[in-house]
Design a protein around this motif. Structure first.
Motif, PDB file in Angstrom:
ATOM      1  N   MET A  23      56.319  12.735  26.328  1.00  0.00           N
ATOM      2  CA  MET A  23      56.682  13.785  27.381  1.00  0.00           C
ATOM      3  C   MET A  23      58.306  13.965  26.845  1.00  0.00           C
ATOM      4  O   MET A  23      59.026  13.246  26.393  1.00  0.00           O
ATOM      5  CB  MET A  23      56.872  13.023  28.792  1.00  0.00           C
ATOM      6  CG  MET A  23      55.273  12.838  29.366  1.00  0.00           C
ATOM      7  SD  MET A  23      54.477  14.437  29.578  1.00  0.00           S
ATOM      8  CE  MET A  23      55.055  14.947  31.116  1.00  0.00           C
ATOM      9  N   ALA A  24      58.893  15.018  27.212  1.00  0.00           N
ATOM     10  CA  ALA A  24      60.272  15.248  26.894  1.00  0.00           C
ATOM     11  C   ALA A  24      60.949  15.857  28.229  1.00  0.00           C
ATOM     12  O   ALA A  24      60.437  16.701  28.873  1.00  0.00           O
ATOM     13  CB  ALA A  24      60.273  16.035  25.870  1.00  0.00           C
ATOM     14  N   LEU A  25      62.234  15.252  28.004  1.00  0.00           N
ATOM     15  CA  LEU A  25      63.210  16.003  29.158  1.00  0.00           C
ATOM     16  C   LEU A  25      63.897  17.318  28.743  1.00  0.00           C
ATOM     17  O   LEU A  25      64.232  17.482  27.353  1.00  0.00           O
ATOM     18  CB  LEU A  25      64.315  15.017  29.488  1.00  0.00           C
ATOM     19  CG  LEU A  25      63.909  13.827  30.486  1.00  0.00           C
ATOM     20  CD1 LEU A  25      64.925  12.964  30.374  1.00  0.00           C
ATOM     21  CD2 LEU A  25      63.440  14.303  31.598  1.00  0.00           C
ATOM     22  N   VAL A  26      63.578  18.455  29.337  1.00  0.00           N
ATOM     23  CA  VAL A  26      64.147  19.587  28.954  1.00  0.00           C
ATOM     24  C   VAL A  26      65.027  19.945  30.108  1.00  0.00           C
ATOM     25  O   VAL A  26      64.800  20.197  31.270  1.00  0.00           O
ATOM     26  CB  VAL A  26      63.220  20.703  28.599  1.00  0.00           C
ATOM     27  CG1 VAL A  26      62.541  20.349  27.132  1.00  0.00           C
ATOM     28  CG2 VAL A  26      62.294  20.837  29.573  1.00  0.00           C
ATOM     29  N   LYS A  27      66.122  20.978  29.759  1.00  0.00           N
ATOM     30  CA  LYS A  27      66.840  21.635  30.989  1.00  0.00           C
ATOM     31  C   LYS A  27      66.759  23.129  30.770  1.00  0.00           C
ATOM     32  O   LYS A  27      66.979  23.610  29.785  1.00  0.00           O
ATOM     33  CB  LYS A  27      68.321  21.493  30.493  1.00  0.00           C
ATOM     34  CG  LYS A  27      69.320  21.806  31.444  1.00  0.00           C
ATOM     35  CD  LYS A  27      70.761  21.422  31.461  1.00  0.00           C
ATOM     36  CE  LYS A  27      71.593  22.038  32.149  1.00  0.00           C
ATOM     37  NZ  LYS A  27      73.194  21.415  32.285  1.00  0.00           N
ATOM     38  N   VAL A  28      66.283  23.784  31.738  1.00  0.00           N
ATOM     39  CA  VAL A  28      65.795  25.123  31.771  1.00  0.00           C
ATOM     40  C   VAL A  28      67.218  25.997  31.590  1.00  0.00           C
ATOM     41  O   VAL A  28      68.085  25.947  32.429  1.00  0.00           O
ATOM     42  CB  VAL A  28      64.914  25.469  32.944  1.00  0.00           C
ATOM     43  CG1 VAL A  28      64.859  27.021  33.150  1.00  0.00           C
ATOM     44  CG2 VAL A  28      63.941  24.613  32.975  1.00  0.00           C
ATOM     45  N   LEU A  29      67.164  26.945  30.795  1.00  0.00           N
ATOM     46  CA  LEU A  29      68.307  27.880  30.496  1.00  0.00           C
ATOM     47  C   LEU A  29      67.920  29.295  31.412  1.00  0.00           C
ATOM     48  O   LEU A  29      69.035  30.124  31.380  1.00  0.00           O
ATOM     49  CB  LEU A  29      68.501  28.231  29.056  1.00  0.00           C
ATOM     50  CG  LEU A  29      68.824  26.758  28.124  1.00  0.00           C
ATOM     51  CD1 LEU A  29      69.011  27.114  26.663  1.00  0.00           C
ATOM     52  CD2 LEU A  29      70.018  25.981  28.832  1.00  0.00           C
ATOM     53  N   VAL A  30      66.796  29.506  31.433  1.00  0.00           N
ATOM     54  CA  VAL A  30      66.640  31.106  32.064  1.00  0.00           C
ATOM     55  C   VAL A  30      65.856  30.789  33.477  1.00  0.00           C
ATOM     56  O   VAL A  30      65.325  29.920  33.845  1.00  0.00           O
ATOM     57  CB  VAL A  30      65.773  31.728  31.173  1.00  0.00           C
ATOM     58  CG1 VAL A  30      66.376  31.833  29.520  1.00  0.00           C
ATOM     59  CG2 VAL A  30      64.406  31.112  30.799  1.00  0.00           C
ATOM     60  N   ALA A  31      65.987  31.994  34.190  1.00  0.00           N
ATOM     61  CA  ALA A  31      65.556  32.048  35.475  1.00  0.00           C
ATOM     62  C   ALA A  31      64.288  32.566  35.549  1.00  0.00           C
ATOM     63  O   ALA A  31      63.637  32.685  36.891  1.00  0.00           O
ATOM     64  CB  ALA A  31      66.559  32.748  36.314  1.00  0.00           C
ATOM     65  N   ASN A  32      63.337  32.863  34.703  1.00  0.00           N
ATOM     66  CA  ASN A  32      62.173  33.439  34.568  1.00  0.00           C
ATOM     67  C   ASN A  32      60.994  32.662  34.215  1.00  0.00           C
ATOM     68  O   ASN A  32      60.069  33.078  33.372  1.00  0.00           O
ATOM     69  CB  ASN A  32      62.168  34.727  34.169  1.00  0.00           C
ATOM     70  CG  ASN A  32      62.373  34.704  32.531  1.00  0.00           C
ATOM     71  OD1 ASN A  32      62.851  33.670  32.138  1.00  0.00           O
ATOM     72  ND2 ASN A  32      62.300  35.891  32.059  1.00  0.00           N
ATOM     73  N   ILE A  33      61.042  31.116  34.344  1.00  0.00           N
ATOM     74  CA  ILE A  33      60.010  30.386  33.814  1.00  0.00           C
ATOM     75  C   ILE A  33      59.073  29.872  34.927  1.00  0.00           C
ATOM     76  O   ILE A  33      59.879  29.223  36.126  1.00  0.00           O
ATOM     77  CB  ILE A  33      60.668  29.283  32.948  1.00  0.00           C
ATOM     78  CG1 ILE A  33      61.026  29.454  31.752  1.00  0.00           C
ATOM     79  CG2 ILE A  33      59.396  28.084  32.874  1.00  0.00           C
ATOM     80  CD1 ILE A  33      61.598  28.289  31.109  1.00  0.00           C
ATOM     81  N   PHE A  34      57.688  30.039  35.024  1.00  0.00           N
ATOM     82  CA  PHE A  34      56.793  29.588  35.947  1.00  0.00           C
ATOM     83  C   PHE A  34      56.012  28.624  35.347  1.00  0.00           C
ATOM     84  O   PHE A  34      55.489  28.956  34.127  1.00  0.00           O
ATOM     85  CB  PHE A  34      56.050  30.741  36.484  1.00  0.00           C
ATOM     86  CG  PHE A  34      56.852  31.696  37.278  1.00  0.00           C
ATOM     87  CD1 PHE A  34      57.039  31.608  38.562  1.00  0.00           C
ATOM     88  CD2 PHE A  34      57.450  32.724  36.734  1.00  0.00           C
ATOM     89  CE1 PHE A  34      57.667  32.666  39.688  1.00  0.00           C
ATOM     90  CE2 PHE A  34      58.307  33.510  37.413  1.00  0.00           C
ATOM     91  CZ  PHE A  34      58.471  33.454  38.722  1.00  0.00           C
ATOM     92  N   ALA A  35      56.016  27.164  35.668  1.00  0.00           N
ATOM     93  CA  ALA A  35      55.098  26.519  35.159  1.00  0.00           C
ATOM     94  C   ALA A  35      54.623  25.469  35.982  1.00  0.00           C
ATOM     95  O   ALA A  35      54.761  25.395  37.287  1.00  0.00           O
ATOM     96  CB  ALA A  35      55.990  25.501  33.994  1.00  0.00           C
ATOM     97  N   GLY A  36      53.822  24.534  35.679  1.00  0.00           N
ATOM     98  CA  GLY A  36      53.244  23.500  36.555  1.00  0.00           C
ATOM     99  C   GLY A  36      51.703  23.843  36.909  1.00  0.00           C
ATOM    100  O   GLY A  36      51.273  25.178  36.778  1.00  0.00           O
ATOM    101  N   ALA A  37      51.046  23.084  37.644  1.00  0.00           N
ATOM    102  CA  ALA A  37      49.598  23.219  37.994  1.00  0.00           C
ATOM    103  C   ALA A  37      49.633  24.390  39.069  1.00  0.00           C
ATOM    104  O   ALA A  37      48.610  25.272  39.115  1.00  0.00           O
ATOM    105  CB  ALA A  37      49.052  21.772  38.525  1.00  0.00           C
ATOM    106  N   SER A  38      50.650  24.421  39.842  1.00  0.00           N
ATOM    107  CA  SER A  38      50.770  25.610  40.836  1.00  0.00           C
ATOM    108  C   SER A  38      51.619  26.723  40.419  1.00  0.00           C
ATOM    109  O   SER A  38      52.045  27.629  41.332  1.00  0.00           O
ATOM    110  CB  SER A  38      51.265  24.933  42.119  1.00  0.00           C
ATOM    111  OG  SER A  38      52.651  24.421  41.767  1.00  0.00           O
ATOM    112  N   LEU A  39      52.159  26.893  39.186  1.00  0.00           N
ATOM    113  CA  LEU A  39      53.057  27.859  38.721  1.00  0.00           C
ATOM    114  C   LEU A  39      53.918  28.097  39.696  1.00  0.00           C
ATOM    115  O   LEU A  39      54.518  29.243  39.876  1.00  0.00           O
ATOM    116  CB  LEU A  39      52.088  29.309  38.555  1.00  0.00           C
ATOM    117  CG  LEU A  39      51.133  29.249  37.201  1.00  0.00           C
ATOM    118  CD1 LEU A  39      50.443  30.509  37.520  1.00  0.00           C
ATOM    119  CD2 LEU A  39      51.670  28.899  35.939  1.00  0.00           C
TER     120      LEU A  39
END
Length: 122
Positions: free
Chosen positions: A1-17
């Protein structure tokens, strides 16, 4: 697992998107982290905590094989039709080849008769 800092506002992720917020830190799988970093959507971070995202693989609710019998029947019928049409085309090709051979023979015999007639006249 890695820690990341999101830079953009258009990422949808995870089991529930779920929509990820720019500037937030998330704990994601290494492969996902590499992909996001490579695309410039996130950067690796050394912060201590981050929200863990769970990625699940969706499975179909009904077995896929349920509809295959109908599709298999259609495929079999289509293959039989292709074979039938191929056989018809081959039969027509043979008939045309036989007709051409007969006409060629008749033309050769006519040319030979003409040549023989021309020799008699001389």
């Amino acid at each position: 697992m890695a820690l990341v800092k999101v830079l953009v506002a258009n990422i949808f992720a995870g089991a529930s998107l779920q929509k990820l917020e720019a500037g937030q830190v998330y704990d994601v799988d290494d492969a996902v982290a590499e992909k996001w970093v490579g695309q410039g959507k996130a950067e690796k971070t050394t912060e201590k905590k981050g929200e863990k995202l769970v990625f699940e693989v969706a499975t179909p609710s009904a077995p896929v094989n349920a509809d295959l019998t109908g599709i298999q029947k259609q495929l079999t019928e289509a293959l039989e039709q292709v074979k039938s049409l191929t056989d018809e085309a081959e039969a027509k090709d043979k008939a045309h080849a036989d007709a051409l051979a007969a006409e060629t023979k008749r033309a050769d015999e006519a040319e030979a008769a003409l040549a023989a007639a021309n020799k008699k006249d001389k």
